[in-house]
Design a protein around this motif. Structure first.
Motif, PDB file in Angstrom:
ATOM      1  N   UNK A 129      11.405  39.852  60.094  1.00  0.00           N
ATOM      2  CA  UNK A 129      12.333  39.716  59.176  1.00  0.00           C
ATOM      3  C   UNK A 129      13.620  40.523  59.852  1.00  0.00           C
ATOM      4  N   UNK A 130      14.737  40.067  60.253  1.00  0.00           N
ATOM      5  CA  UNK A 130      15.908  40.641  60.764  1.00  0.00           C
ATOM      6  C   UNK A 130      16.264  42.040  59.444  1.00  0.00           C
ATOM      7  N   UNK A 131      16.345  43.194  60.240  1.00  0.00           N
ATOM      8  CA  UNK A 131      16.622  44.193  59.494  1.00  0.00           C
ATOM      9  C   UNK A 131      17.727  44.107  58.703  1.00  0.00           C
ATOM     10  N   UNK A 132      19.140  43.658  59.358  1.00  0.00           N
ATOM     11  CA  UNK A 132      20.220  43.379  58.683  1.00  0.00           C
ATOM     12  C   UNK A 132      20.137  42.415  57.281  1.00  0.00           C
ATOM     13  N   UNK A 133      19.314  41.443  57.353  1.00  0.00           N
ATOM     14  CA  UNK A 133      19.116  40.705  56.299  1.00  0.00           C
ATOM     15  C   UNK A 133      18.170  41.312  55.339  1.00  0.00           C
ATOM     16  N   UNK A 134      17.035  42.063  55.699  1.00  0.00           N
ATOM     17  CA  UNK A 134      16.271  42.642  54.662  1.00  0.00           C
ATOM     18  C   UNK A 134      17.320  43.881  53.985  1.00  0.00           C
ATOM     19  N   UNK A 135      17.928  44.489  54.733  1.00  0.00           N
ATOM     20  CA  UNK A 135      18.699  45.650  53.987  1.00  0.00           C
ATOM     21  C   UNK A 135      19.687  44.838  52.900  1.00  0.00           C
ATOM     22  N   UNK A 136      20.140  43.862  53.283  1.00  0.00           N
ATOM     23  CA  UNK A 136      21.177  43.268  52.542  1.00  0.00           C
ATOM     24  C   UNK A 136      20.578  42.756  51.332  1.00  0.00           C
TER      25      UNK A 136
ATOM     26  N   UNK B 203      17.793  43.920  49.864  1.00  0.00           N
ATOM     27  CA  UNK B 203      17.106  44.890  49.110  1.00  0.00           C
ATOM     28  C   UNK B 203      18.638  45.512  48.266  1.00  0.00           C
ATOM     29  N   UNK B 204      19.804  45.765  49.076  1.00  0.00           N
ATOM     30  CA  UNK B 204      20.710  46.191  48.237  1.00  0.00           C
ATOM     31  C   UNK B 204      21.293  45.512  47.316  1.00  0.00           C
ATOM     32  N   UNK B 205      21.298  44.268  47.612  1.00  0.00           N
ATOM     33  CA  UNK B 205      21.855  43.231  46.608  1.00  0.00           C
ATOM     34  C   UNK B 205      21.177  42.942  45.485  1.00  0.00           C
ATOM     35  N   UNK B 206      19.956  42.707  45.486  1.00  0.00           N
ATOM     36  CA  UNK B 206      19.111  42.349  44.353  1.00  0.00           C
ATOM     37  C   UNK B 206      17.763  42.906  44.221  1.00  0.00           C
ATOM     38  N   UNK B 207      17.461  43.765  44.910  1.00  0.00           N
ATOM     39  CA  UNK B 207      16.025  44.360  45.138  1.00  0.00           C
ATOM     40  C   UNK B 207      16.202  46.007  45.513  1.00  0.00           C
ATOM     41  N   UNK B 208      16.710  46.836  44.775  1.00  0.00           N
ATOM     42  CA  UNK B 208      16.895  48.096  44.992  1.00  0.00           C
ATOM     43  C   UNK B 208      15.666  48.907  44.883  1.00  0.00           C
ATOM     44  N   UNK B 209      14.661  48.312  44.166  1.00  0.00           N
ATOM     45  CA  UNK B 209      13.405  49.348  43.970  1.00  0.00           C
ATOM     46  C   UNK B 209      12.229  48.851  44.921  1.00  0.00           C
ATOM     47  N   UNK B 210      12.725  48.062  45.900  1.00  0.00           N
ATOM     48  CA  UNK B 210      11.562  47.523  46.844  1.00  0.00           C
ATOM     49  C   UNK B 210      11.907  48.402  48.255  1.00  0.00           C
TER      50      UNK B 210
ATOM     51  N   UNK C 289       7.690  38.619  52.844  1.00  0.00           N
ATOM     52  CA  UNK C 289       8.592  37.501  53.539  1.00  0.00           C
ATOM     53  C   UNK C 289       9.777  37.574  52.947  1.00  0.00           C
ATOM     54  N   UNK C 290      10.914  36.955  53.375  1.00  0.00           N
ATOM     55  CA  UNK C 290      12.273  36.811  52.789  1.00  0.00           C
ATOM     56  C   UNK C 290      12.704  35.190  53.028  1.00  0.00           C
ATOM     57  N   UNK C 291      13.094  34.799  52.038  1.00  0.00           N
ATOM     58  CA  UNK C 291      13.833  33.592  51.827  1.00  0.00           C
ATOM     59  C   UNK C 291      15.376  33.687  51.679  1.00  0.00           C
ATOM     60  N   UNK C 292      16.086  33.609  52.674  1.00  0.00           N
ATOM     61  CA  UNK C 292      17.527  33.620  52.589  1.00  0.00           C
ATOM     62  C   UNK C 292      18.193  32.447  52.193  1.00  0.00           C
TER      63      UNK C 292
ATOM     64  N   UNK D 233       9.101  38.232  48.981  1.00  0.00           N
ATOM     65  CA  UNK D 233       7.682  37.961  48.641  1.00  0.00           C
ATOM     66  C   UNK D 233       6.946  39.491  48.843  1.00  0.00           C
ATOM     67  N   UNK D 234       6.264  40.017  47.994  1.00  0.00           N
ATOM     68  CA  UNK D 234       5.720  41.402  48.037  1.00  0.00           C
ATOM     69  C   UNK D 234       4.219  41.072  47.784  1.00  0.00           C
ATOM     70  N   UNK D 235       3.499  42.008  47.807  1.00  0.00           N
ATOM     71  CA  UNK D 235       2.015  41.997  47.654  1.00  0.00           C
ATOM     72  C   UNK D 235       1.722  41.732  46.041  1.00  0.00           C
ATOM     73  N   UNK D 236       2.388  42.021  45.116  1.00  0.00           N
ATOM     74  CA  UNK D 236       2.058  41.974  43.614  1.00  0.00           C
ATOM     75  C   UNK D 236       3.331  41.173  43.021  1.00  0.00           C
ATOM     76  N   UNK D 237       4.385  40.763  43.683  1.00  0.00           N
ATOM     77  CA  UNK D 237       5.366  40.075  42.780  1.00  0.00           C
ATOM     78  C   UNK D 237       6.321  39.444  43.786  1.00  0.00           C
ATOM     79  N   UNK D 238       7.353  38.648  43.340  1.00  0.00           N
ATOM     80  CA  UNK D 238       8.426  38.083  43.865  1.00  0.00           C
ATOM     81  C   UNK D 238       9.591  38.507  43.237  1.00  0.00           C
ATOM     82  N   UNK D 239      10.593  38.942  44.018  1.00  0.00           N
ATOM     83  CA  UNK D 239      12.057  39.377  43.288  1.00  0.00           C
ATOM     84  C   UNK D 239      13.039  38.388  44.086  1.00  0.00           C
ATOM     85  N   UNK D 240      13.749  37.700  43.099  1.00  0.00           N
ATOM     86  CA  UNK D 240      14.801  36.784  43.565  1.00  0.00           C
ATOM     87  C   UNK D 240      16.121  36.817  42.856  1.00  0.00           C
ATOM     88  N   UNK D 241      17.070  36.434  43.488  1.00  0.00           N
ATOM     89  CA  UNK D 241      18.243  36.068  42.747  1.00  0.00           C
ATOM     90  C   UNK D 241      18.987  34.878  43.160  1.00  0.00           C
TER      91      UNK D 241
END
Length: 193
Positions: free
Chosen positions: A26-33, A35-42, A49-52, A65-73
């Motif tokens: 997962x590109x780190x820039x995408x992942x950071x963005x 997380x900062x935009x809609x998943x601050x607790x992750x 996995x990340x869906x852009x 997608x995380x081990x126990x949940x999905x976070x999305x916006x």
């Protein structure tokens, strides 16, 4: 039994053209963005996995997608959603806009006495919807090991009692129901001893 990590690696392709990225690629820039935009607790290391969902490729909207949940916006005008896999009672990839090419993943979520519907918009990459729905459906059906906290075989009686006390103090549980549940809890506890 397969873990959610294995399931994601098995069923979600690393396909940037579909907006799908699987750890560790997962590109780190995408992942950071994301997380900062809609998943601050992750934590970044917890993302499987990340869906852009963005057309610009910034990952400011989409899903993690995380081990126990999905976070999305879906977009900045909507609140971010967190859904535990154990709360899923329905998952389906469906068409959006009456066949004009868009897709979404419809989720039916049950939390306590409330059941409600949410949708993860995959219009930017309709092909990704099938992969996301497949993984979430498998997690919903418990085809995967969700970890020890989700399959504990022992009841934590004190935790249940504290939860009942909290519900009673919030007036979300009648006194009669509270007493009935305490009796049931006490009976089950004596059976365990």
């Amino acid at each position: 039994m397969m873990t959610i990590t294995d399931l994601v690696r098995d069923r979600v392709p690393h396909a940037p053209q579909l907006g799908l990225y699987v750890a560790p690629d997962i590109p780190s820039k995408k992942l950071r963005h994301a997380i900062s935009d809609y998943a601050a607790d992750v934590e970044p290391a917890d993302v499987l996995a990340l869906y852009d969902a963005t057309l610009s490729g910034t990952a400011g909207d989409g899903a993690l997608l995380l081990a126990d949940r999905v976070v999305f916006q879906n977009n900045d005008l909507q609140s971010a959603q967190t859904v535990q896999y154990r709360d899923l009672v329905g998952v389906e990839a469906t068409s959006r806009w009456w066949g004009l090419g868009g897709k979404k993943v419809d989720l039916t979520v049950n939390r306590g006495r409330a059941t409600f519907d949410l949708s993860l918009d995959c219009s930017g990459s309709p092909e990704a919807a099938e992969y996301i729905a497949d993984v979430l459906h498998a997690a919903m059906l418990k085809d995967v090991d969700l970890g020890p906290t989700d399959r504990s075989e022992e009841t934590d009686f004190e935790a249940v009692r504290r939860a009942l006390d909290r519900l009673r103090s919030q007036q979300k549980l009648t006194e009669a129901d509270y007493e009935r549940m305490l009796r049931a809890l006490g009976e089950n506890r004596s059976e365990e001893a």
